[in-house]
Design a protein around this motif. Sequence first.
Motif, PDB file in Angstrom:
ATOM      1  N   GLY A 127      61.334  21.733 -49.585  1.00  0.00           N
ATOM      2  CA  GLY A 127      61.225  21.355 -50.986  1.00  0.00           C
ATOM      3  C   GLY A 127      61.605  22.503 -51.895  1.00  0.00           C
ATOM      4  N   SER A 128      61.348  22.323 -53.172  1.00  0.00           N
ATOM      5  CA  SER A 128      61.609  23.378 -54.154  1.00  0.00           C
ATOM      6  C   SER A 128      60.502  24.422 -54.083  1.00  0.00           C
ATOM      7  N   TYR A 129      60.721  25.558 -54.743  1.00  0.00           N
ATOM      8  CA  TYR A 129      59.710  26.610 -54.752  1.00  0.00           C
ATOM      9  C   TYR A 129      58.396  26.079 -55.327  1.00  0.00           C
ATOM     10  N   GLU A 130      58.496  25.318 -56.422  1.00  0.00           N
ATOM     11  CA  GLU A 130      57.303  24.792 -57.075  1.00  0.00           C
ATOM     12  C   GLU A 130      56.577  23.790 -56.180  1.00  0.00           C
ATOM     13  N   GLU A 131      57.337  22.957 -55.473  1.00  0.00           N
ATOM     14  CA  GLU A 131      56.719  21.973 -54.578  1.00  0.00           C
ATOM     15  C   GLU A 131      55.956  22.659 -53.451  1.00  0.00           C
ATOM     16  N   ILE A 132      56.531  23.726 -52.902  1.00  0.00           N
ATOM     17  CA  ILE A 132      55.878  24.415 -51.789  1.00  0.00           C
ATOM     18  C   ILE A 132      54.568  25.055 -52.241  1.00  0.00           C
ATOM     19  N   VAL A 133      54.565  25.648 -53.428  1.00  0.00           N
ATOM     20  CA  VAL A 133      53.313  26.219 -53.961  1.00  0.00           C
ATOM     21  C   VAL A 133      52.266  25.121 -54.118  1.00  0.00           C
ATOM     22  N   GLN A 134      52.693  23.968 -54.614  1.00  0.00           N
ATOM     23  CA  GLN A 134      51.767  22.843 -54.779  1.00  0.00           C
ATOM     24  C   GLN A 134      51.248  22.366 -53.425  1.00  0.00           C
TER      25      GLN A 134
END
Length: 293
Positions: A127-134
């Motif tokens: 996923g995107s960087y933001e998705e992985i953090v989530q």
Amino acid sequence: MTIIQMEVFLKVVETKSFTKAGDILGLTQSAVSHAISNLEAALGFQLIVRNRLGASVTPNGEMIIPYIRNILQQIQLMKLEAEAITGLQKGKITIGTFESVTIKWLPHILRRFNQQFPHIEVELLEGSYEEIVQWLQTGTVDVGFILQQDKIIVDFYPLKDDRLKLLLPSNHALNRHQNISIKQLTSDPFIMPSKGCDEHVRKLFKNQNVLPNTKFVIKDVHSIFAMIQGGLGISILPEMTLPGHLDQICTKHISDDVYRTIGIAAPDFKQLSPAAEKFLELTKFWISSEAVS
């Protein structure tokens, strides 16, 4: 209260449906209702409200969710530890990753991991960087590869500083220069990447108090390559996103160095499962070995 009651509750919260939760868990709708009712009775308050739109969690239920997730996580850790003690080396790890890490690192890391721990199941979510953090915050993944951030809310271990490189058409006048400054790029049509690394690219220009002549904003790196090959502009991308060879494109060092730091993260390194801990150790070892070689 029982483990299955807590698992049913979380699945109903996730799916917003007694029927869907039952289908996923292999239970009848009646069994799901019974599990929720018994859990509510044990806790002393309502957890789920059913209406024509489905099932929604109550405010009291929202407060209970983190505790139930923690209980189930601790039970899973106990099971994995018991398996490790008996020498079975079984387990599962879910890894959050983004494209360049998937392509450049994971084939090598996972090959070694599978050789050492053949009974541990590995699931990749890209996923995107933001998705992985989530995903890390919600417990969807055990560990994830992310970029270092100023305000990071998960445990983070830096692995590599990934330098940003300038990409020019092969016939560009600047190709005869060894080092190129950002101020030399302001007149060319610029292709801005939009997959997370744009923050670092914009920082390059901002540090020199200049603005890029942005003509295109493109997410896919292969589309960026095609635009540069067509002579439609120049761009700046992290080195790890680049293939070994690019036709009709020259890559150049930028004198105003900017890096993005790639690392591996987890909600809490001290609470990793045995499988996730083994993966973390092997990843650190492989990256350090690559840096030396």
